[in-house]
Write a protein that holds these residues in place. Structure first.
Motif, PDB file in Angstrom:
ATOM      1  N   GLU A   2      29.321 -42.351   1.025  1.00 17.72           N
ATOM      2  CA  GLU A   2      28.407 -42.362  -0.120  1.00 17.72           C
ATOM      3  C   GLU A   2      27.604 -41.066  -0.225  1.00 17.72           C
ATOM      4  N   LEU A   3      27.408 -40.382   0.893  1.00 19.54           N
ATOM      5  CA  LEU A   3      26.641 -39.129   0.878  1.00 19.54           C
ATOM      6  C   LEU A   3      27.432 -37.966   0.297  1.00 19.54           C
ATOM      7  N   LYS A   4      28.739 -38.112   0.200  1.00 17.59           N
ATOM      8  CA  LYS A   4      29.604 -37.116  -0.433  1.00 17.59           C
ATOM      9  C   LYS A   4      29.338 -35.689   0.051  1.00 17.59           C
ATOM     10  N   GLY A   5      29.282 -35.517   1.372  1.00 18.01           N
ATOM     11  CA  GLY A   5      29.150 -34.189   1.950  1.00 18.01           C
ATOM     12  C   GLY A   5      27.735 -33.660   2.099  1.00 18.01           C
ATOM     13  N   ARG A   6      26.732 -34.411   1.649  1.00 15.30           N
ATOM     14  CA  ARG A   6      25.344 -33.947   1.823  1.00 15.30           C
ATOM     15  C   ARG A   6      24.972 -33.985   3.301  1.00 15.30           C
TER      16      ARG A   6
ATOM     17  N   LEU B 166      20.244 -43.219   9.920  1.00 16.66           N
ATOM     18  CA  LEU B 166      20.827 -42.087   9.223  1.00 16.66           C
ATOM     19  C   LEU B 166      19.803 -41.606   8.197  1.00 16.66           C
ATOM     20  N   GLN B 167      19.395 -40.340   8.313  1.00 21.13           N
ATOM     21  CA  GLN B 167      18.417 -39.755   7.390  1.00 21.13           C
ATOM     22  C   GLN B 167      19.102 -38.678   6.558  1.00 21.13           C
ATOM     23  N   HIS B 168      18.822 -38.703   5.257  1.00 21.84           N
ATOM     24  CA  HIS B 168      19.428 -37.705   4.374  1.00 21.84           C
ATOM     25  C   HIS B 168      18.461 -37.369   3.255  1.00 21.84           C
TER      26      HIS B 168
ATOM     27  N   PRO C 207      19.757 -41.029  -3.653  1.00 22.81           N
ATOM     28  CA  PRO C 207      19.940 -42.174  -2.751  1.00 22.81           C
ATOM     29  C   PRO C 207      21.363 -42.732  -2.799  1.00 22.81           C
ATOM     30  N   ILE C 208      21.722 -43.440  -1.753  1.00 27.42           N
ATOM     31  CA  ILE C 208      22.996 -44.164  -1.698  1.00 27.42           C
ATOM     32  C   ILE C 208      22.932 -45.283  -2.738  1.00 27.42           C
TER      33      ILE C 208
ATOM     34  N   GLY D   9      13.557 -37.274   1.148  1.00 28.77           N
ATOM     35  CA  GLY D   9      14.753 -37.873   1.721  1.00 28.77           C
ATOM     36  C   GLY D   9      14.723 -39.388   1.787  1.00 28.77           C
ATOM     37  N   TRP D  10      15.746 -39.923   2.404  1.00 32.57           N
ATOM     38  CA  TRP D  10      15.951 -41.360   2.538  1.00 32.57           C
ATOM     39  C   TRP D  10      16.312 -41.696   3.976  1.00 32.57           C
TER      40      TRP D  10
END
Length: 116
Positions: A45-49, A66-68, A72-73, A98-99
């Motif tokens: 779902e993050l598609k490479g981020r 998992l932090q990104h 958002p997902i 972030g999330w």
């Protein structure tokens, strides 16, 4: 003894390699296998981020965080993840844009009870 151990990825380890290593390090790893699939969904779902991943495990539970940053997902995917494990928490990170996704998987006790 229910000592919790914290895990972080090794230098060249991707999320799937990391979670696989952590799951396999647990004495009762079979109930934790679903966590590998849930992390695969999240990373997809993050598609490479970029993201950061960590885990904590004890004889009773495994928790993967998992932090990104960025978008958002998809909320529906978070619901699907929640349907396949004990608990999923997904919320904005307090310190930036972030999330934070946290996946909880309880390890059931190894005993059998009889019903009469």
């Amino acid at each position: 003894m229910n000592e919790e151990k914290t895990y972080t990825p090794e230098y060249d380890e991707n999320a799937m390699e990391f979670v696989h290593r952590v799951v396999n390090a647990q004495p009762d790893c079979e109930p934790l296998r679903i966590v590998e699939q849930l992390v695969e969904i999240a990373v997809g779902e993050l598609k490479g981020r970029p993201y950061d991943i960590s885990a904590k495990a004890s004889t009773r539970r495994m928790v993967v965080t998992l932090q990104h940053s960025g978008k958002p997902i998809d909320e529906r995917m978070v619901w699907v993840m929640g349907d396949h494990t004990d608990r999923v928490d997904y919320h904005p990170n307090d310190s930036d844009d972030g999330w934070v996704l946290t996946i909880y998987r309880d390890i059931p006790p190894l005993f059998v009870t009889r019903r009469y």
